[in-house]
Design a protein around this motif. Structure first.
Motif, PDB file in Angstrom:
ATOM      1  N   LEU A 290       7.577 -18.157 -16.935  1.00  0.00           N
ATOM      2  CA  LEU A 290       6.908 -16.679 -18.133  1.00  0.00           C
ATOM      3  C   LEU A 290       8.334 -15.677 -18.844  1.00  0.00           C
ATOM      4  O   LEU A 290       8.724 -14.882 -19.159  1.00  0.00           O
ATOM      5  N   ILE A 291       9.561 -16.221 -17.199  1.00  0.00           N
ATOM      6  CA  ILE A 291      11.075 -15.166 -17.113  1.00  0.00           C
ATOM      7  C   ILE A 291      10.995 -16.147 -18.606  1.00  0.00           C
ATOM      8  O   ILE A 291      11.762 -15.248 -19.992  1.00  0.00           O
ATOM      9  N   ALA A 292      10.915 -16.992 -19.158  1.00  0.00           N
ATOM     10  CA  ALA A 292      11.983 -17.515 -20.969  1.00  0.00           C
ATOM     11  C   ALA A 292      10.769 -17.482 -21.730  1.00  0.00           C
ATOM     12  O   ALA A 292      11.257 -16.642 -23.019  1.00  0.00           O
ATOM     13  N   GLU A 293       9.559 -16.832 -22.188  1.00  0.00           N
ATOM     14  CA  GLU A 293       8.405 -16.065 -22.485  1.00  0.00           C
ATOM     15  C   GLU A 293       9.003 -14.209 -22.378  1.00  0.00           C
ATOM     16  O   GLU A 293       9.230 -14.278 -23.787  1.00  0.00           O
ATOM     17  N   GLU A 294       8.627 -13.854 -21.844  1.00  0.00           N
ATOM     18  CA  GLU A 294       8.755 -12.142 -21.759  1.00  0.00           C
ATOM     19  C   GLU A 294      10.106 -11.691 -21.352  1.00  0.00           C
ATOM     20  O   GLU A 294       9.542 -10.411 -20.821  1.00  0.00           O
ATOM     21  N   LEU A 295      10.508 -12.474 -20.855  1.00  0.00           N
ATOM     22  CA  LEU A 295      11.951 -11.474 -19.795  1.00  0.00           C
ATOM     23  C   LEU A 295      12.640 -10.360 -20.186  1.00  0.00           C
ATOM     24  O   LEU A 295      13.434 -10.134 -21.413  1.00  0.00           O
ATOM     25  N   GLU A 296      12.932  -9.253 -19.947  1.00  0.00           N
ATOM     26  CA  GLU A 296      13.909  -8.479 -20.712  1.00  0.00           C
ATOM     27  C   GLU A 296      15.289  -7.990 -19.681  1.00  0.00           C
ATOM     28  O   GLU A 296      14.272  -7.847 -18.660  1.00  0.00           O
ATOM     29  N   PRO A 297      16.095  -7.532 -20.480  1.00  0.00           N
ATOM     30  CA  PRO A 297      16.708  -6.507 -19.187  1.00  0.00           C
ATOM     31  C   PRO A 297      16.570  -5.673 -18.864  1.00  0.00           C
ATOM     32  O   PRO A 297      15.612  -4.937 -19.466  1.00  0.00           O
ATOM     33  N   THR A 298      17.087  -4.774 -18.114  1.00  0.00           N
ATOM     34  CA  THR A 298      16.510  -2.956 -17.842  1.00  0.00           C
ATOM     35  C   THR A 298      17.429  -2.425 -18.707  1.00  0.00           C
ATOM     36  O   THR A 298      18.350  -2.706 -19.129  1.00  0.00           O
ATOM     37  N   ARG A 299      16.156  -1.407 -18.906  1.00  0.00           N
ATOM     38  CA  ARG A 299      17.115  -0.594 -19.611  1.00  0.00           C
ATOM     39  C   ARG A 299      17.979  -0.255 -19.787  1.00  0.00           C
ATOM     40  O   ARG A 299      18.319   0.714 -18.299  1.00  0.00           O
ATOM     41  N   GLY A 300      19.420  -0.034 -20.257  1.00  0.00           N
ATOM     42  CA  GLY A 300      19.820   0.567 -19.828  1.00  0.00           C
ATOM     43  C   GLY A 300      21.415  -0.090 -19.818  1.00  0.00           C
ATOM     44  O   GLY A 300      22.933  -0.022 -20.082  1.00  0.00           O
ATOM     45  N   ILE A 301      21.164  -1.916 -19.021  1.00  0.00           N
ATOM     46  CA  ILE A 301      22.287  -2.343 -18.918  1.00  0.00           C
ATOM     47  C   ILE A 301      23.660  -3.391 -19.360  1.00  0.00           C
ATOM     48  O   ILE A 301      24.407  -3.202 -19.457  1.00  0.00           O
ATOM     49  N   LEU A 302      22.436  -3.448 -21.039  1.00  0.00           N
ATOM     50  CA  LEU A 302      23.662  -4.341 -21.525  1.00  0.00           C
ATOM     51  C   LEU A 302      24.913  -2.630 -22.003  1.00  0.00           C
ATOM     52  O   LEU A 302      26.352  -3.155 -21.917  1.00  0.00           O
ATOM     53  N   PRO A 303      24.689  -1.922 -22.330  1.00  0.00           N
ATOM     54  CA  PRO A 303      26.130  -1.286 -22.737  1.00  0.00           C
ATOM     55  C   PRO A 303      26.091  -0.458 -21.666  1.00  0.00           C
ATOM     56  O   PRO A 303      27.347  -0.745 -21.699  1.00  0.00           O
ATOM     57  N   PHE A 304      25.929  -0.474 -20.429  1.00  0.00           N
ATOM     58  CA  PHE A 304      26.816  -0.411 -18.969  1.00  0.00           C
ATOM     59  C   PHE A 304      27.701  -1.480 -18.209  1.00  0.00           C
ATOM     60  O   PHE A 304      28.703  -1.259 -18.291  1.00  0.00           O
ATOM     61  N   LEU A 305      26.760  -2.935 -19.042  1.00  0.00           N
ATOM     62  CA  LEU A 305      28.153  -3.998 -18.718  1.00  0.00           C
ATOM     63  C   LEU A 305      28.856  -4.149 -19.831  1.00  0.00           C
ATOM     64  O   LEU A 305      30.554  -4.605 -19.186  1.00  0.00           O
TER      65      LEU A 305
END
Length: 228
Positions: free
Chosen positions: A79-94
């Motif tokens: 399930l992780i390999a197929e469907e996992l997404e980052p939480t909304r907004g975490i990438l620009p935050f990091l």
């Protein structure tokens, strides 16, 4: 304040994995002839797998067969390999965040690595990733947070933990760290913030914009990083 350290939980904080994990547990238990609901699994958020199995047994009476525990990871991994997404907004935050940071999770190192890789988050933490498999006790014990701070040369009083579960919040508080609750994952529910505050969270934030404002107000970052 000495050199600040920002400690991130992984599941439900960096990555939006808790609904997928609940589905995996439900499927695997059903495979072995036991019916549980995702709500039951939701009561175990923040715990490591061995403790989750014990807790489910306490809540339902279903004792999962020890020889089949690998089935849970296999289902979760798919399930992780197929469907996992980052939480909304975490990438620009990091991308904008400066200073010391690490991951401290109840998941196995294999699961953490896969989750961070699939979502494009791995490079933000390099080798600064820690699992409760590295310490004696899982959350709500403070062991993993104290271990991470020691490894990175940070004082607990100068460290802040971002967590989505009461168990994680309790562990952070027990470690003498500032605890910020995060309710921005898709598994969040009415009363989530209040539950985290009752566990000891100094604040509860529903977005990464709110998190950065809290970090700036408490002196863990010089100023709130601008998101784009």
């Amino acid at each position: 304040m000495k050199r600040p350290l920002i400690i991130f939980d992984c599941d439900g904080v960096l990555v939006d994995s808790e609904p997928l994990a609940a589905i995996a547990y439900e499927r695997v238990y059903r495979k072995h002839g036991m019916t549980i609901t995702t709500d039951i699994v939701g009561q175990c958020i923040g715990m490591k797998q061995a403790d989750i199995i014990v807790r489910i047994a306490e809540l339902t009476g279903h004792a999962f067969p020890e020889h089949a525990t690998d089935d849970i990871w296999l289902e979760t991994r798919e399930l992780i390999a197929e469907e996992l997404e980052p939480t909304r907004g975490i990438l620009p935050f990091l991308r904008a965040l400066e200073g010391a940071r690490c991951v401290a999770s109840s998941s196995s190192m294999e699961r953490i690595a896969l989750s961070l890789d699939v979502t494009g988050i791995a490079d933000f933490f390099s080798e600064n990733v820690f699992s409760t498999s590295m310490v004696k006790r899982g959350k709500p014990a403070p062991d993993i947070f104290l271990f991470a701070a020691e490894k990175l040369g940070a004082e607990p009083a100068s460290s802040v933990v971002i967590e989505d579960s009461p168990f994680g919040i309790q562990g952070a508080v027990a470690a003498g760290m500032t605890a910020i609750g995060f309710t921005g994952g898709s598994h969040s529910f009415p009363g989530h913030a209040e539950k985290l505050k009752a566990a000891g969270a100094h604040a509860a934030c529903a977005s990464w914009t709110e998190v950065e404002e809290e970090l700036a107000a408490r002196g863990f970052i010089a100023q709130a990083p601008a998101q784009s």
